[in-house]
Design an enzyme around this catalytic site. Sequence first.
Site, PDB file in Angstrom:
ATOM      1  N   SER A 140      43.800 -20.494 -43.646  1.00 39.88           N
ATOM      2  CA  SER A 140      43.613 -21.918 -43.927  1.00 39.88           C
ATOM      3  C   SER A 140      42.114 -22.128 -44.138  1.00 39.88           C
ATOM      4  CB  SER A 140      44.172 -22.759 -42.777  1.00 39.88           C
ATOM      5  OG  SER A 140      43.979 -24.131 -43.010  1.00 39.88           O
ATOM      6  N   TYR A 154      42.214 -29.420 -52.021  1.00 42.20           N
ATOM      7  CA  TYR A 154      41.962 -28.229 -51.212  1.00 42.20           C
ATOM      8  C   TYR A 154      42.295 -28.479 -49.749  1.00 42.20           C
ATOM      9  CZ  TYR A 154      39.547 -24.243 -49.159  1.00 42.20           C
ATOM     10  OH  TYR A 154      39.262 -23.101 -48.443  1.00 42.20           O
ATOM     11  N   LYS A 158      45.393 -26.774 -47.535  1.00 41.84           N
ATOM     12  CA  LYS A 158      45.099 -25.922 -46.381  1.00 41.84           C
ATOM     13  C   LYS A 158      45.655 -26.520 -45.092  1.00 41.84           C
ATOM     14  CE  LYS A 158      42.860 -22.484 -48.289  1.00 41.84           C
ATOM     15  NZ  LYS A 158      43.386 -21.094 -48.227  1.00 41.84           N
TER      16      LYS A 158
END
Length: 250
Positions: A140, A154, A158
């Site tokens: 992650s 993003y 994650k």
Amino acid sequence: MAHKTDHDVVWITGASSGIGFALVKQYLDAGWRVIASARKPGELSALFASHSLLSFLPFDVTDSDQVETVRQALLLSTEHLDCAILNAGTCEYLEMTTSPIDWEMMDRVMSVNFFGLVNSVALCLPLLKKSSCGHLVGVSSQAVQAAFPQAEAYGASKAAARYFLSSLRMDLKPFKIDVTCLLPGFVDTPLTQKNTFSMPFLMSADDAAKRMFSALQSRPFEFAFPKRLSTMLWVARHFPKWWLGKVAPR
């Protein structure tokens, strides 16, 4: 016929450069048999001649149609996996000043960072179950610890990966498969080299891989590093108005 080996076997995705490539080198140096995957060999090409324990398995994690083909190739390569490190990832930033805004970018990032992770788990899980001590590792990011400008895609992807791994940890406990979520900070890779903003506590990919390899020996639920960045983001979470004023565009 599956390749028989006395070595522990690890499968690493996103292995052609950056953190993935550095992890390949770490595990080879430690005597593991490494099955490396990416769309193309990239930097791995320089290692094949000197490392008999390294093999390459092409895999585009976003292509669901490849999953069964790659699963069969893995079954031909090994009878089990002791560890799978699902590292493939990408990053694009949401630019609010453009017109029109590229909202399709959200799909592109999520398809790699989250659905690519799901595809990879579906592929490797049967082989991890055949190990006496399977270890599933997903990458992650510390970006999930606090909001960053332009990181909508993003960070969300994650965060989804982190939650997915946390739930898997519970459901895989009966199979004696440990699950670890890695949360690195800023690492010098081809992806981050495109960034135009300050990246505090930036470290090399080799340094990041060393920290990951060392931490994974104890199979933690999560491993976030570096600690200085973790501390900074702890402050950001607990003082969100201060953080907004500090990092939001003006």
